[in-house]
Design a protein around this motif. Structure first.
Motif, PDB file in Angstrom:
ATOM      1  N   VAL A   1      48.703 -17.386 -11.608  1.00 50.04           N
ATOM      2  CA  VAL A   1      48.115 -18.055 -10.446  1.00 50.04           C
ATOM      3  C   VAL A   1      46.974 -17.212  -9.887  1.00 50.04           C
ATOM      4  CG1 VAL A   1      48.542 -18.838  -8.088  1.00 50.04           C
ATOM      5  CG2 VAL A   1      50.247 -19.290  -9.889  1.00 50.04           C
ATOM      6  N   ALA A   2      47.222 -15.907  -9.761  1.00 51.23           N
ATOM      7  CA  ALA A   2      46.204 -15.027  -9.169  1.00 51.23           C
ATOM      8  C   ALA A   2      44.950 -14.953 -10.022  1.00 51.23           C
ATOM      9  CB  ALA A   2      46.783 -13.628  -8.969  1.00 51.23           C
ATOM     10  N   THR A   3      45.068 -15.252 -11.301  1.00 54.21           N
ATOM     11  CA  THR A   3      43.899 -15.206 -12.175  1.00 54.21           C
ATOM     12  C   THR A   3      43.435 -16.616 -12.557  1.00 54.21           C
ATOM     13  OG1 THR A   3      45.370 -14.947 -14.077  1.00 54.21           O
ATOM     14  CG2 THR A   3      44.441 -12.943 -13.131  1.00 54.21           C
ATOM     15  N   GLY A   4      43.876 -17.604 -11.767  1.00 57.36           N
ATOM     16  CA  GLY A   4      43.322 -18.953 -11.925  1.00 57.36           C
ATOM     17  C   GLY A   4      43.740 -19.673 -13.181  1.00 57.36           C
ATOM     18  N   ARG A   5      44.896 -19.307 -13.729  1.00 58.59           N
ATOM     19  CA  ARG A   5      45.330 -19.969 -14.952  1.00 58.59           C
ATOM     20  C   ARG A   5      46.451 -20.980 -14.714  1.00 58.59           C
ATOM     21  NH1 ARG A   5      46.065 -14.930 -18.989  1.00 58.59           N
ATOM     22  NH2 ARG A   5      46.122 -13.660 -17.101  1.00 58.59           N
ATOM     23  N   LEU A   6      46.912 -21.057 -13.472  1.00 62.70           N
ATOM     24  CA  LEU A   6      48.005 -21.975 -13.162  1.00 62.70           C
ATOM     25  C   LEU A   6      47.921 -22.244 -11.672  1.00 62.70           C
ATOM     26  CD1 LEU A   6      50.541 -23.140 -14.733  1.00 62.70           C
ATOM     27  CD2 LEU A   6      51.835 -21.248 -13.733  1.00 62.70           C
ATOM     28  N   ASP A   7      48.231 -23.479 -11.268  1.00 64.50           N
ATOM     29  CA  ASP A   7      48.236 -23.761  -9.834  1.00 64.50           C
ATOM     30  C   ASP A   7      49.564 -23.313  -9.234  1.00 64.50           C
ATOM     31  OD1 ASP A   7      45.736 -24.855 -10.151  1.00 64.50           O
ATOM     32  OD2 ASP A   7      46.472 -26.920 -10.275  1.00 64.50           O
ATOM     33  N   GLU A   8      49.523 -23.020  -7.953  1.00 62.02           N
ATOM     34  CA  GLU A   8      50.700 -22.466  -7.310  1.00 62.02           C
ATOM     35  C   GLU A   8      51.882 -23.430  -7.357  1.00 62.02           C
ATOM     36  OE1 GLU A   8      49.797 -20.064  -3.876  1.00 62.02           O
ATOM     37  OE2 GLU A   8      51.707 -20.633  -2.957  1.00 62.02           O
ATOM     38  N   ASP A   9      51.644 -24.709  -7.138  1.00 59.52           N
ATOM     39  CA  ASP A   9      52.767 -25.658  -7.156  1.00 59.52           C
ATOM     40  C   ASP A   9      53.388 -25.731  -8.558  1.00 59.52           C
ATOM     41  OD1 ASP A   9      50.287 -27.011  -7.975  1.00 59.52           O
ATOM     42  OD2 ASP A   9      51.496 -28.827  -8.071  1.00 59.52           O
ATOM     43  N   GLU A  10      52.555 -25.581  -9.569  1.00 60.52           N
ATOM     44  CA  GLU A  10      53.077 -25.581 -10.932  1.00 60.52           C
ATOM     45  C   GLU A  10      53.937 -24.342 -11.187  1.00 60.52           C
ATOM     46  OE1 GLU A  10      49.871 -27.509 -13.815  1.00 60.52           O
ATOM     47  OE2 GLU A  10      49.007 -25.866 -12.644  1.00 60.52           O
ATOM     48  N   ALA A  11      53.509 -23.217 -10.629  1.00 62.12           N
ATOM     49  CA  ALA A  11      54.256 -21.968 -10.850  1.00 62.12           C
ATOM     50  C   ALA A  11      55.685 -22.115 -10.322  1.00 62.12           C
ATOM     51  CB  ALA A  11      53.545 -20.797 -10.171  1.00 62.12           C
ATOM     52  N   PHE A  12      55.845 -22.785  -9.197  1.00 60.13           N
ATOM     53  CA  PHE A  12      57.200 -22.971  -8.667  1.00 60.13           C
ATOM     54  C   PHE A  12      58.027 -23.883  -9.574  1.00 60.13           C
ATOM     55  CE2 PHE A  12      55.328 -21.073  -4.945  1.00 60.13           C
ATOM     56  CZ  PHE A  12      56.388 -20.370  -4.393  1.00 60.13           C
ATOM     57  N   GLU A  13      57.385 -24.859 -10.165  1.00 58.99           N
ATOM     58  CA  GLU A  13      58.114 -25.715 -11.117  1.00 58.99           C
ATOM     59  C   GLU A  13      58.531 -24.929 -12.371  1.00 58.99           C
ATOM     60  OE1 GLU A  13      55.835 -29.898 -10.683  1.00 58.99           O
ATOM     61  OE2 GLU A  13      56.896 -29.570 -12.587  1.00 58.99           O
ATOM     62  N   VAL A  14      57.580 -24.183 -12.886  1.00 56.78           N
ATOM     63  CA  VAL A  14      57.871 -23.424 -14.112  1.00 56.78           C
ATOM     64  C   VAL A  14      58.956 -22.378 -13.838  1.00 56.78           C
ATOM     65  CG1 VAL A  14      56.929 -21.910 -15.897  1.00 56.78           C
ATOM     66  CG2 VAL A  14      55.564 -23.828 -15.042  1.00 56.78           C
ATOM     67  N   ALA A  15      58.931 -21.774 -12.665  1.00 56.91           N
ATOM     68  CA  ALA A  15      59.958 -20.774 -12.332  1.00 56.91           C
ATOM     69  C   ALA A  15      61.355 -21.394 -12.443  1.00 56.91           C
ATOM     70  CB  ALA A  15      59.719 -20.218 -10.925  1.00 56.91           C
ATOM     71  N   GLN A  16      61.503 -22.634 -11.951  1.00 58.32           N
ATOM     72  CA  GLN A  16      62.793 -23.338 -12.093  1.00 58.32           C
ATOM     73  C   GLN A  16      63.112 -23.563 -13.566  1.00 58.32           C
ATOM     74  OE1 GLN A  16      64.916 -24.820  -9.550  1.00 58.32           O
ATOM     75  NE2 GLN A  16      63.793 -23.500  -8.135  1.00 58.32           N
ATOM     76  N   ASP A  17      62.115 -23.964 -14.330  1.00 57.80           N
ATOM     77  CA  ASP A  17      62.330 -24.189 -15.763  1.00 57.80           C
ATOM     78  C   ASP A  17      62.870 -22.927 -16.425  1.00 57.80           C
ATOM     79  OD1 ASP A  17      61.330 -26.788 -15.637  1.00 57.80           O
ATOM     80  OD2 ASP A  17      59.293 -26.188 -16.199  1.00 57.80           O
ATOM     81  N   LEU A  18      62.185 -21.814 -16.187  1.00 58.01           N
ATOM     82  CA  LEU A  18      62.518 -20.593 -16.917  1.00 58.01           C
ATOM     83  C   LEU A  18      63.859 -20.006 -16.473  1.00 58.01           C
ATOM     84  CD1 LEU A  18      59.027 -18.812 -16.994  1.00 58.01           C
ATOM     85  CD2 LEU A  18      59.948 -20.529 -18.545  1.00 58.01           C
ATOM     86  N   ALA A  19      64.179 -20.165 -15.189  1.00 56.45           N
ATOM     87  CA  ALA A  19      65.408 -19.545 -14.682  1.00 56.45           C
ATOM     88  C   ALA A  19      66.635 -20.408 -14.938  1.00 56.45           C
ATOM     89  CB  ALA A  19      65.270 -19.279 -13.186  1.00 56.45           C
ATOM     90  N   TYR A  20      66.435 -21.706 -15.131  1.00 52.59           N
ATOM     91  CA  TYR A  20      67.617 -22.573 -15.138  1.00 52.59           C
ATOM     92  C   TYR A  20      67.488 -23.780 -16.067  1.00 52.59           C
ATOM     93  CZ  TYR A  20      71.361 -25.470 -13.131  1.00 52.59           C
ATOM     94  OH  TYR A  20      72.467 -26.246 -12.958  1.00 52.59           O
ATOM     95  N   ARG A  21      66.471 -24.584 -15.878  1.00 50.96           N
ATOM     96  CA  ARG A  21      66.440 -25.880 -16.554  1.00 50.96           C
ATOM     97  C   ARG A  21      66.305 -25.806 -18.060  1.00 50.96           C
ATOM     98  NH1 ARG A  21      63.107 -28.627 -11.808  1.00 50.96           N
ATOM     99  NH2 ARG A  21      61.400 -27.461 -12.756  1.00 50.96           N
ATOM    100  N   LEU A  22      65.441 -24.897 -18.542  1.00 46.14           N
ATOM    101  CA  LEU A  22      65.206 -24.870 -19.999  1.00 46.14           C
ATOM    102  C   LEU A  22      66.463 -24.454 -20.760  1.00 46.14           C
ATOM    103  CD1 LEU A  22      61.601 -23.425 -20.227  1.00 46.14           C
ATOM    104  CD2 LEU A  22      62.356 -25.672 -21.018  1.00 46.14           C
ATOM    105  N   ALA A  23      67.209 -23.510 -20.215  1.00 46.00           N
ATOM    106  CA  ALA A  23      68.431 -23.075 -20.911  1.00 46.00           C
ATOM    107  C   ALA A  23      69.422 -24.238 -21.001  1.00 46.00           C
ATOM    108  CB  ALA A  23      69.057 -21.890 -20.174  1.00 46.00           C
ATOM    109  N   LYS A  24      69.592 -24.968 -19.906  1.00 42.79           N
ATOM    110  CA  LYS A  24      70.533 -26.089 -19.935  1.00 42.79           C
ATOM    111  C   LYS A  24      70.102 -27.158 -20.923  1.00 42.79           C
ATOM    112  CE  LYS A  24      72.866 -27.664 -16.568  1.00 42.79           C
ATOM    113  NZ  LYS A  24      73.487 -28.134 -15.303  1.00 42.79           N
TER     114      LYS A  24
END
Lengths: 468, 468, 468
Positions: A440-463
């Motif tokens: 996000v800080a280097t303009g490669r991802l929007d902040e709202d997307e980062a929060f979605e991806v964080a959920q994916d990586l911590a929980y959703r993708l494994a399930k």
């Protein structure tokens, strides 16, 4: 300030750090999904107290005893059992003092992060382990272990584990899983099907193992069809105890898709013990493709864990046996190795094949390009020695640009060190938060997307990847 | 704030970011020199409108369709043509909606940066692509494409392209290049000589290709001398259409410097189709050295692009043919492989050999040490999957200390995605500015030097290395 | 501001930078321990003035002349001597001007850091080298060199060298070491035992070398027992002149632990010149294990430096001979290669084996896991082309998590460029300070520990590992 730095593993620059903190805050309390690991189901079945601090933290943890051994401390001094049953240190406090006096060896290692996390968050210790704090910490942990809230099931619940998978050999009777189920306890502990002993012609006792598999299933495993049918039955049995995956730990990533007659002939040679090393390797490789075909029928996820040179020291193998910290990663090729399996079934989106590596050079060169195009293939997380802050960072930096996030499968703690499970997931969530904040800080991802991806990586993708 | 972060790809720390911004400011408006790529010269010859948004952004871009396919979307659904001419999706809007609904797959990838840049800077879109914005963006882009200022030549000029090289096969008649020249349009579009089809004994139709080369040049290509003479004539013909380089995409980096009689014998076998795989490889390798010798005469720069395992999935190859996103990088050795060519001609500063790699492990270990000593050898930029922010950063971090900057050749966009060209050069200029700013901030380069090097990397080195 | 940035190589973010500065401050004035290098003991024996600036900085430094050569400058123009004694440039000022006019080639390289450090700290120059400053700097340095305080012993003392190891061939008479000792000068200059010429059957003149070794020691080196005894005697002789280590620069990391009869047979074949390449390699590999066994007796530390493809350019080898900047790193495997030696003696904590690599891919995959478990094995620092800020950073990032700090051995400057020694140690101390500061800033190490580790890395580990 205690043992843990509140902003550990976040970016250093304040803006990115603040965002990483926010991202981590949004996932830190999510339940733990642990789809691949090596905890002992007996713990949850019997729910007995853990014996003592040394037997919880030192003796069973190869990361810990290998580091002490590397500085000249004999394995016996840490209570590691000998193959011949000869004497080793049995006094927990003596082992603990040795460990504590050498705690400086773990500076800069993930073990240090995991241990400090467990000391602090599980046991409430506040001072760094050292010769000076050895006895006090030993007494404190020992006291905790004697209390009901430190029994396995209580910790399972306190750790927020939604589901944990153990790993059992193909011939395991799954008695502990049965006992857990019959106990009425609601903790979700599932098994996974690990058939190395009956698919690897070079495994000790292969022919006997296969014969026993036949008895267990009522199939004639001396025939190719009976052998396959026996696998199918065992997979179904494992599924009854929650299994959603199989796991395969071969020395290489080789796969084959042989004509059935040729595979049958290799089985016959393997049972007679007359396979050449190359034929044994071909048989193992072919069985991965057979397992993938079975997965198309029964839905089990196929995990491939290649590339470890097992039991590297012959003297240590002779004296202590397997799994004594002497498994060393090797160079592993995937492009040619996985091709037979991928050409056979890799285009089928109903199948999930998760591949891990101990050879980081394959991340950007081979694995991300493969997972970034084959529908069935997904990348397992940074594994074993690479399951560390730098290792996880390299994994994201070298796979994301070509495979994206959705061809990865979240985190595996892959551990038998029960108290390290929250620590390991915390490290993974922090490293991923740091990575996302940097994007996000280097303009490669929007902040709202980062929060979605964080959920994916911590929980959703494994399930999702493990169908949990 | 639109689709693009003004400080994207710069260092996070404010001081270094400010310097990176200044460095980038000094090069961002430099003309684009594109010495290696795969745009279609027909675009510039005919100057027709691009058909529709999906056929501009999705169907021809293997980065895009491979990522969608990796999540189970059939290639047919993205309009990728089948080898048998069977049905695929033809409705641009339908393809576009599918793409838009899956745009989250590109999070963290360079495709996302390139696409957002084109959407924003070329087409003026301001909202992130998604299912919700699919139709509006489709209509907007389609409308743009119908206007004269979005025709190929207009975009070429708007993009500030000083010169662009396309790549043509040795037997190409260069009709589009001729048409461009005869049109009187001033845009500089040049060709490059790619003789794979007539130097690789394993190329489909090799003998026929070589025979046709003979007809085209009036040489007896069944003889070794005639075969070499035919190459010389074609190279001269390509030079007439601006070519300053040749390009060679072999599976390995192998070179040979065989006795002439041995090379002649291999040609004879190759034409008969009786080469063993190793002989075919030796012949290809020897031809690189022959091409280098011809370069000493005619001045064409020799480009070596090794290490891709082409068409990895047999089912996809059968159904869709070549170049469908299934080319996978492999481990590539350079030290022994390049030695015959380098021992033969690598000491001659009149020659320029540019070597690329898909195996990043060779950057610091092999390629920078080789390019840092052989007068003829230069390093091509981060290539293909590594043509990304992290990939470019790794390239600089792993080559600069041993090879310096002057043994590199600036940036190649290497693309057939025309609208991504400004985006790709912008990414390269930003990553290089960030790298230079970091060197200055850590006392490894003076600020005035950084501004000079920025010019080199963005513009001068490409012109110089490719003799443009 | 002079040539050197006060905060060079520190983290960019101010907080981490301040800590790195403090860490560096705590180690920057520690004495230099240089346990492995290639300075000429004759310098310290005779204590003559260095001839001129070009012969101090350009002609003997392969990093410098290879970079100039890579841009087309003939080696002759830099005064590099020809094998046939033919003419090369002899005028120091002419060489210096050429060097100065091309100083921009070193932008971003460690050579630039080392050179600027020497220009500034040793000679007091304040302006960047360039065509414009060439003559002034030449005159200034030449003037310095004529003065007593720039003679080798004076510089040795000024540099704060506590001990420096040179490297001598097994047959060397160590006359310069003797002369140093007999001179009464107190500088500690020790030797190291490098037996390549008498353990490598492919070394030029192997049989003669071994025969001469026999004469030197009064042993019958045509027999296996006599050959081993001769080595033992030479090791003892080298120990008299301070040696604490042996050094082995084979093409691969192969070790063997052959039955003695088989080793004896290989020696016989080697002396007859009838070894196959594989047998020669096996013999070299076996000798490493023999050397390790001798180390158990005499305490010398065993250093393994594998993986360089020597004298890559045949034309340059023919014209100029060995060591002309054409040694290129290659892929090197350690897991299988080191196993025979490690199984034989790797479990013995009395032994120290220090392994180096030119293949960084082995750091995290092979070397850290091996050094993190075998008591005898330690990791040498980032070597040769990787002895640079980025290379050292990668070394720490890829080894620390698995091997920790205590299985590494501090820094080796490994140089024959005398004036670069303080610069190289300064770079290492800065990079390590930066790494440690980053660990603290990201919560992976406590601040008090970082100060302890900084001492270890800058001073204590080298003394301890090399038994100095």
């Amino acid at each position: 300030m205690g043992l843990l730095h509140a902003d550990r593993l976040f970016p250093i620059e304040e803006g990115a750090r603040a965002l990483a903190r926010a991202l981590h805050g949004s996932v830190k309390d999510l339940p733990i999904v642990s789809p691949h690991g090596h905890t002992d189901p007996r713990w949850f079945a019997e729910n007995e107290a853990f014996p003592d601090p040394a037997r919880l933290f030192v003796t069973p943890d190869h990361y810990v005893f290998r580091m002490l051994h590397s500085q000249g401390i004999p394995l016996e001094a840490m209570g590691v059992p000998r193959a011949d049953g000869g004497p080793t240190e049995t006094d927990g406090r003596t082992i603990w003092r040795l460990f504590a006096a050498n705690y400086h060896l773990f500076r800069g290692t993930p073990s240090r992060l995991w241990l400090d996390h467990a000391f602090s968050e599980v046991f409430g210790l506040e001072r760094r382990l050292s010769a000076g704090t050895a006895d006090a910490s030993y007494d404190h942990i020992a006291d905790c272990l004697s209390r009901p809230e430190f029994r396995p099931r209580a910790l399972f619940e306190r750790f927020g584990i939604e589901v944990i998978a153990t790993t059992e050999s193909a011939r395991d009777d799954l008695r502990w899983h049965r006992m857990i189920r019959e106990s009425g306890w609601q903790g979700r502990v599932i098994t996974a099907y690990r058939p190395d002993a009956v698919v690897d012609p070079e495994f000790a006792g292969f022919a006997d193992n296969v014969a026993a598999l036949g008895e267990l299933t009522g199939e004639d495993t001396a025939t190719w069809q009976g052998y396959l049918a026996a696998h199918r039955k065992r997979r179904a049995y494992f599924k009854e105890f929650g299994a959603t995956s199989t796991d395969h730990g071969h020395a290489t990533a080789r796969t084959e898709d042989l004509p059935q007659a040729e595979a049958a002939a290799l089985l016959a040679k393997a049972l007679k013990g007359t396979c050449t090393p190359d034929e044994a390797d071909a048989f193992r490789g072919h069985m991965l493709t057979e397992m993938a075909r079975m997965s198309l029928d029964d839905g089990l996820v196929l995990q491939i864990h290649p590339g470890s040179f097992r039991n590297h020291s012959q003297p240590v193998m002779d004296r202590f046996g397997r799994d004594k910290g002497f498994d060393i990663p090797t160079r592993t090729d995937y492009v040619r190795a996985l091709r037979p399996l991928l050409s056979a079934v890799g285009g089928d989106p109903r199948l999930t094949v998760i591949v891990f590596t101990l050879d980081e050079t394959a991340y950007a060169r081979e694995l991300a390009p493969l997972a970034g195009v084959y529908p069935a293939l997904k990348l397992g997380p940074a594994w074993w020695f690479h399951d560390s802050p730098e290792g996880m960072r390299r994994f994201r930096e070298m796979t994301t640009e070509t495979a994206g996030f959705m061809n990865t499968v979240g985190f595996n703690d892959d551990t038998r060190a029960f108290c390290s499970i929250p620590a390991r997931h915390d490290v993974a969530r922090r490293v991923d938060s740091a990575f996302l904040a940097t994007l996000v800080a280097t303009g490669r991802l929007d902040e709202d997307e980062a929060f979605e991806v964080a959920q994916d990586l911590a929980y959703r993708l494994a399930k999702q990847a493990y169908r949990l």
